[in-house]
Motif scaffolding. Structure first.
Motif, mmCIF file in Angstrom:
data_model
loop_
_atom_site.group_PDB
_atom_site.id
_atom_site.type_symbol
_atom_site.label_atom_id
_atom_site.label_comp_id
_atom_site.label_asym_id
_atom_site.label_seq_id
_atom_site.Cartn_x
_atom_site.Cartn_y
_atom_site.Cartn_z
ATOM 1 N N SER A 107 64.384 10.528 -5.832
ATOM 2 C CA SER A 107 63.496 9.921 -4.812
ATOM 3 C C SER A 107 63.467 10.690 -3.772
ATOM 4 O O SER A 107 62.755 11.233 -2.912
ATOM 5 N N THR A 108 64.898 10.729 -3.162
ATOM 6 C CA THR A 108 65.161 11.544 -1.971
ATOM 7 C C THR A 108 64.683 13.101 -2.064
ATOM 8 O O THR A 108 64.194 13.724 -1.098
ATOM 9 N N TYR A 109 65.185 13.606 -3.186
ATOM 10 C CA TYR A 109 64.869 14.920 -3.454
ATOM 11 C C TYR A 109 63.240 15.322 -3.508
ATOM 12 O O TYR A 109 62.571 16.171 -2.894
ATOM 13 N N PHE A 126 60.882 13.072 -2.071
ATOM 14 C CA PHE A 126 60.321 13.023 -0.680
ATOM 15 C C PHE A 126 60.735 13.961 0.187
ATOM 16 O O PHE A 126 60.015 14.429 1.280
ATOM 17 N N ARG A 127 61.686 14.710 0.021
ATOM 18 C CA ARG A 127 62.306 15.720 0.994
ATOM 19 C C ARG A 127 61.405 16.898 0.589
ATOM 20 O O ARG A 127 60.804 17.548 1.735
ATOM 21 N N HIS A 161 58.087 15.867 2.340
ATOM 22 C CA HIS A 161 58.288 16.038 3.945
ATOM 23 C C HIS A 161 58.037 17.526 4.397
ATOM 24 O O HIS A 161 57.316 18.014 5.274
ATOM 25 N N LEU A 164 58.054 5.759 4.680
ATOM 26 C CA LEU A 164 59.210 6.051 3.529
ATOM 27 C C LEU A 164 60.098 4.493 3.246
ATOM 28 O O LEU A 164 60.221 4.583 2.347
ATOM 29 N N SER A 168 58.856 3.812 -0.422
ATOM 30 C CA SER A 168 59.926 4.386 -1.443
ATOM 31 C C SER A 168 61.300 3.510 -1.467
ATOM 32 O O SER A 168 62.111 3.655 -2.521
ATOM 33 N N GLU A 208 69.141 7.833 3.646
ATOM 34 C CA GLU A 208 68.037 8.411 2.748
ATOM 35 C C GLU A 208 66.897 9.257 3.705
ATOM 36 O O GLU A 208 66.584 10.165 3.287
ATOM 37 N N GLU A 248 67.934 12.003 5.382
ATOM 38 C CA GLU A 248 68.203 13.159 4.511
ATOM 39 C C GLU A 248 66.753 13.965 4.116
ATOM 40 O O GLU A 248 66.736 15.057 4.108
ATOM 41 N N VAL A 249 65.938 12.941 4.064
ATOM 42 C CA VAL A 249 64.468 13.404 3.540
ATOM 43 C C VAL A 249 63.835 14.023 4.916
ATOM 44 O O VAL A 249 63.337 15.171 4.670
ATOM 45 N N THR A 250 64.026 13.382 5.936
ATOM 46 C CA THR A 250 63.407 13.999 7.211
ATOM 47 C C THR A 250 64.369 14.919 8.064
ATOM 48 O O THR A 250 63.808 15.508 9.030
#
Lengths: 178, 243
Positions: free
Chosen positions: A68-70, A72-73, A76, A139, A143, A149, A152-154
């Motif tokens: 999910s991090t991957y 949403f990144r 973003h 987020l 999510s 996390e 990391e995404v942003t």
């Protein structure tokens, strides 16, 4: 089966694994984009681009972070590109200075609007948040990402994310109470 | 932000907040079915493309190397097979040459052959003995002479047919001998020149006793032949001057 395993299976040629991943994340991802753009047509275009980007870059996927991090990144980054294409600049609210965020958010016209503290108005309040604060809030709500996390995404740090969330929380809560 | 606000915010971060519950009750928009279909079809298409790529990888990219490897393996196998066959032929030739060189035939194969040859002669009546049966000694003496090859122990021996053994069908007696290089051919002394040649060969080999025996035979068999015409003075001196 967890998201990461599904993505690896898809990378190895299992189309069904992708369908399961898509089913899990389509809603949160679409709403994340939709809340950020407030335009269903744009949201659908971006949503499609993000998934196709994921499909085409499947060979590069490594199980180093939550799927999910991957995902949403990617979203973003696509949103930032969208902002650039629309306004020729990243929104000021994405600056990492909390003071700037605070000042900027106070200057937003929507902040001055007094919304009744009713649940029905929550969506409007969310739409009136500055982009960065709104993004952090969406987020977290959509999510279920942690502060780390979301950072990391942003591509920011944990404290910045926490600050953005704090301001978003204050505005939404006060808007609902009023 | 006062202390109460901080507590509420910490609760919110932990997921326990009326704000989160209110947000969860909001309408949840979803992408259109058309977009979904496009995305899922793209995902399936990518997988099919990968599979074709995989097939191509093996059928095209590895086709040439695998083919080349197969051809090399085939060539190496053929070369090895040919060289192996050639080696076997050379071994056969070498062993044959060795066999001829050493003139060392199989004793087990030559003697039965000689026995069979002798038995054939006896059955046909060409070979007779005074006593009816050949003694074991005579059989042994006969065998190597008749056989086409000679055992080692019988080589270099001169075997003359005994007096009581005669071979029918020949004008003169034949000396069965293994003299002269172990050749097993039946010696033919039916003419003076052949006998003289045999005598000279004996002299040449240093087998003077055998030469003398043949010389005496010459004198008896061809008494009308002038010795001086056939033998030199030196030869006659060696052979005993019995002319």
């Amino acid at each position: 089966m967890d998201d990461e395993s599904l993505m690896i299976k898809y990378r190895e040629g299992d189309a069904k694994a992708f369908e399961r991943l898509y089913e899990r994340h389509k809603g949160p991802l679409f709403r994340y984009i939709y809340r950020q753009t407030n335009d269903s047509s744009v949201a659908e275009d971006l949503f499609q681009e993000i998934w196709i980007n994921l499909i085409r870059s499947r060979e590069r996927y490594r199980q180093t972070a939550k799927f999910s991090t991957y995902l949403f990144r990617i979203a973003h980054n696509r949103l930032i590109d969208y902002y650039r294409s629309q306004k020729n600049a990243i929104p000021a609210s994405y600056q990492d200075d909390p003071e700037l965020i605070h000042t900027d958010s106070r200057d937003q016209p929507e902040h001055q609007a007094v919304i009744d503290g009713q649940i029905e108005n929550l969506l409007e309040l969310v739409q009136k948040l500055p982009e960065a604060q709104r993004e952090a809030f969406i987020l977290k709500e959509e999510s279920g990402l942690t502060l780390e996390e979301i950072a990391e995404v942003t591509q920011s740090n944990r404290e910045t994310v926490k600050s953005r969330l704090r301001y978003a929380f204050q505005k939404l809560r006060s808007g609902m109470k009023e | 932000m006062d202390q109460n606000d901080n507590k509420e915010f910490e609760s919110y971060l932990k997921g326990d907040s009326c704000l989160s519950r209110a947000y969860a009750q909001l309408e949840k928009p979803e992408p259109s079915t058309q977009v979904e279909a496009t995305i899922l079809e793209e995902a399936r298409h990518a997988v099919r493309k990968d599979q074709r790529k995989g097939v191509w990888f093996f059928s095209s990219r590895l086709d040439s190397p695998l083919g080349l490897a197969a051809v090399i393996m085939l060539c190496v196998s053929v070369v090895l097979l040919l060289s192996q066959q050639q080696g076997m032929e050379e071994d056969v030739i070498d062993s044959g040459l060795e066999h001829l060189k050493e003139d060392k035939p199989s004793r087990d194969s030559s003697i039965p052959y000689a026995e069979a040859e002798k038995n054939t002669l006896l059955r046909e009546g060409k070979l007779k003995t005074d006593s009816g049966d050949m003694t074991e000694t005579r059989k042994r003496a006969m065998s190597p002479a008749i056989s086409t090859s000679v055992p080692e122990r019988h080589r270099q021996t001169s075997i003359i047919a005994p007096e009581n053994v005669s071979v029918q069908g020949f004008e003169t007696a034949k000396e069965i001998s293994t003299v002269a290089s172990g050749n097993d051919a039946v010696a033919d002394y039916s003419s003076p020149d052949k006998l003289v040649s045999a005598i000279r060969e004996m002299i040449g080999r240093g087998r003077l006793d055998d030469a003398k025996k043949l010389y005496h035979r010459f004198l008896k068999q061809f008494p009308d032949q002038p010795v001086s015409e056939w033998f030199s003075v030196e030869e006659r001196a060696l052979l005993g001057r019995e002319d």
